[in-house]
Design an enzyme around this catalytic site. Structure first.
Site, mmCIF file in Angstrom:
data_model
loop_
_atom_site.group_PDB
_atom_site.id
_atom_site.type_symbol
_atom_site.label_atom_id
_atom_site.label_comp_id
_atom_site.label_asym_id
_atom_site.label_seq_id
_atom_site.Cartn_x
_atom_site.Cartn_y
_atom_site.Cartn_z
ATOM 1 N N ASP A 87 0.846 -1.205 0.000
ATOM 2 C CA ASP A 87 0.000 0.000 0.000
ATOM 3 C C ASP A 87 0.871 1.240 0.000
ATOM 4 O OD1 ASP A 87 0.806 -0.490 2.736
ATOM 5 O OD2 ASP A 87 -0.815 0.820 3.430
ATOM 6 N N GLU A 152 -0.039 -0.924 5.916
ATOM 7 C CA GLU A 152 1.007 -0.320 6.742
ATOM 8 C C GLU A 152 0.772 1.177 6.916
ATOM 9 O OE1 GLU A 152 4.854 1.436 8.017
ATOM 10 O OE2 GLU A 152 3.617 1.960 6.305
HETATM 11 N N1 BES Z 1 8.686 3.523 5.680
HETATM 12 C C1 BES Z 1 8.029 4.361 6.608
HETATM 13 C C2 BES Z 1 8.761 4.507 7.928
HETATM 14 C C3 BES Z 1 10.165 5.043 7.838
HETATM 15 C C4 BES Z 1 10.573 5.887 6.838
HETATM 16 C C5 BES Z 1 11.045 4.703 8.811
HETATM 17 C C6 BES Z 1 11.860 6.357 6.794
HETATM 18 C C7 BES Z 1 12.318 5.189 8.783
HETATM 19 C C8 BES Z 1 12.743 6.014 7.775
HETATM 20 C C9 BES Z 1 6.644 3.814 6.880
HETATM 21 O O1 BES Z 1 5.970 3.390 5.732
HETATM 22 C C10 BES Z 1 5.787 4.890 7.456
HETATM 23 O O2 BES Z 1 5.657 5.926 6.889
HETATM 24 N N2 BES Z 1 5.231 4.623 8.605
HETATM 25 C C11 BES Z 1 4.297 5.491 9.259
HETATM 26 C C12 BES Z 1 3.656 4.663 10.326
HETATM 27 C C13 BES Z 1 2.320 5.113 10.782
HETATM 28 C C14 BES Z 1 1.348 5.388 9.672
HETATM 29 C C15 BES Z 1 1.755 4.115 11.767
HETATM 30 C C16 BES Z 1 4.998 6.685 9.873
HETATM 31 O O3 BES Z 1 6.144 6.568 10.358
HETATM 32 O O4 BES Z 1 4.405 7.759 9.856
HETATM 33 MN MN MN Z 2 6.824 2.320 4.401
#
Ligand code: BES
Ligand code: MN
Length: 454
Positions: A87, A152
């Protein structure tokens, strides 16, 4: 490994074309209009896994489907569980994209599309590395399982249930996730810590409808003014969050960690320039990397309220909403933070307004074992795949499943990010470097080798 590496370079062009096909599917999990694209993307991933030589199935959930794959014909060898997500975030604002978000475009060595780095492109490297092994050597040095989910970006709500109900099926020795970033161009990294998150929304209700601001203004509390005041109280000028008890459970960064962060190449000026700001700001007494990786935050993500159309309109609005998220660090618990934030907001809410509070989703922070044999295998794999040894970093973003893997499956996760934080993830013009795609795929192929102990 020679045959595997040759297969990967011989098939590099085809791999990019296939990735483009996946990137053309607008699998936006947050928007129910795209439900059929979610199924289409899941099916695309399932077929890719099957074509690579794995068993692969679609698992329906109460939300978007999960793709489960496995190749487990190496009894006695360790089992790695690859996690990724098909997604993507909504592509808005659309008019800021140079080429449309779901029409992948290759330019200046990057592939541009929503999901290019987060997480379709990164996740795909592991499918291609498994394919390379199975099409050349005919087997893998380790057992692998895949969980590629579709929720996710909206909090992974149905994944926990799947893991809980399928512990045996998902059993593994180590999880592998490529959904973070390299430290910088030319400096690959292993991420050993992530912040957690708490997401909520607060609405202040005033009069029963929008009112004439001349006739009624000044006699009742304006919900938009009040909301601005209220969120202004969350953080003081030194960057300290004012919610009582907010820092109570925080485990401070150790001197060793602070020294390790400080030893990484980092130029404040370049950082400011890359973000288009004239100053950095945050909690007093901490460096930028410490604030991003090891300290909690409280951010307003958006404000909705009153008249926002063209030209003036003189009203006292009926209500105002703020979306708020807190990034959490190790030992802070989400329920406690939700409770103290709600209590703070209610106590500070001016008279004459009704406060409505909704809590969305969240997850705890994680820190993984730096001294495990899996960590050594990953270091060696990246060194071979990139030609450079990785640095060890923490990250400020959150990946809810990493905590769940620890809790439900009892395993650590190797966070092997191939992207860059400048790849515009969640922003317009998201991209992923074609070189990183190649290096990541090669590192993944080496990882199976190193984990297998060969
Ligand atoms: N891939 C990201 C998280 C990420 C990006 C970690 C860059 C470290 C470096 C992930 O898809 C994401 O965006 N997660 C969300 C989680 C939330 C929606 C529960 C976030 O971190 O905002
Ligand atoms: Mn991600």
């Amino acid at each position: 490994m020679e045959a595997v590496e040759k297969y990967l370079s011989d098939n590099a062009g085809r791999n990019i074309e296939e990735l483009k096909q996946l990137l053309r599917i607008p699998s936006i999990s947050a928007d129910s209009k795209y439900a059929s694209s979610m199924t289409e993307a899941a099916e695309f991933v399932r077929k890719q896994l099957a074509d690579s030589g794995c068993n692969a199935e679609i698992v329906e959930t109460a939300g978007h489907p999960i793709v489960f794959g496995s190749w487990t014909n190496k009894p006695g060898a360790p089992t790695a569980l690859v996690y990724g997500h098909y997604d993507v975030q909504p592509p808005d604002p659309l008019d800021e994209w140079v080429t449309p978000p779901f029409e992948p475009d290759v330019r200046d060595g990057n592939i541009y599309a929503r999901g290019a780095t987060d997480d379709k492109g990164q996740m795909y490297t592991h499918i291609k590395s498994v394919e390379a092994w199975l099409k050349t050597v005919g087997e893998l040095p380790v057992n692998v399982k895949f969980i590629i989910e579709g929720e996710e970006e909206v909090g992974s709500d149905n994944l926990d249930k799947f893991l809980e109900e399928n512990k045996e099926k998902c059993a593994c020795d180590i999880a592998v996730v490529s959904d973070t970033s390299q430290y910088a161009p030319g400096i690959p990294a292993i991420t050993y810590g992530l912040r957690g998150i708490m997401c909520c929304e607060v609405t202040l209700h005033g009069p029963n409808q929008d009112l004439h601001s001349g006739v009624f203004g000044g006699s009742i509390t304006n919900p938009v003014n009040a909301l601005a005041t209220l969120i202004g109280k969350l953080i003081d000028e030194q960057g300290n969050i004012q919610i009582p008890g907010f820092y109570d459970d925080v485990i401070p960064l150790t001197d060793e960690e602070r020294a390790a962060f400080a030893a990484l190449p980092f130029k404040e000026q370049d950082y400011m320039k890359s973000l288009g700001v004239s100053a950095t700001h945050g909690e007093a007494g901490y460096t930028t990397l410490e604030r991003r990786w090891g300290r909690p935050t409280c951010d307003v993500n958006g404000i909705i309220g009153g008249y926002t159309g063209e030209g003036p309109k003189t009203i006292v609005p009926a209500k105002a909403t703020a979306k708020i998220s807190c990034r959490l660090v190790p030992n802070q618990t989400e329920p406690k933070i939700v409770e103290s934030l709600e209590k703070f907001l209610r106590e500070q809410c001016p008279p004459g307004l009704k406060l409505e509070f909704n809590h969305w989703h969240g997850c705890p922070a994680v820190v993984c074992d730096l001294n495990s044999p899996y960590m050594s295998a990953a270091k060696s794999a990246i060194e071979k795949g990139f030609g450079t040894a990785p640095v060890l970093i923490r990250e400020g973003g959150s990946i809810p499943v990493v905590g769940t893997f620890k809790e439900i499956l009892g395993v650590d996760t190797l966070l092997l990010g191939w992207g860059q934080n400048t790849d515009n993830l969640h922003s317009p013009n998201e991209k992923f470097s074609l070189e990183a795609f190649q290096q990541g795929t090669r590192s993944s192929a080496w990882l199976w080798n190193e984990l297998g102990g060969q």
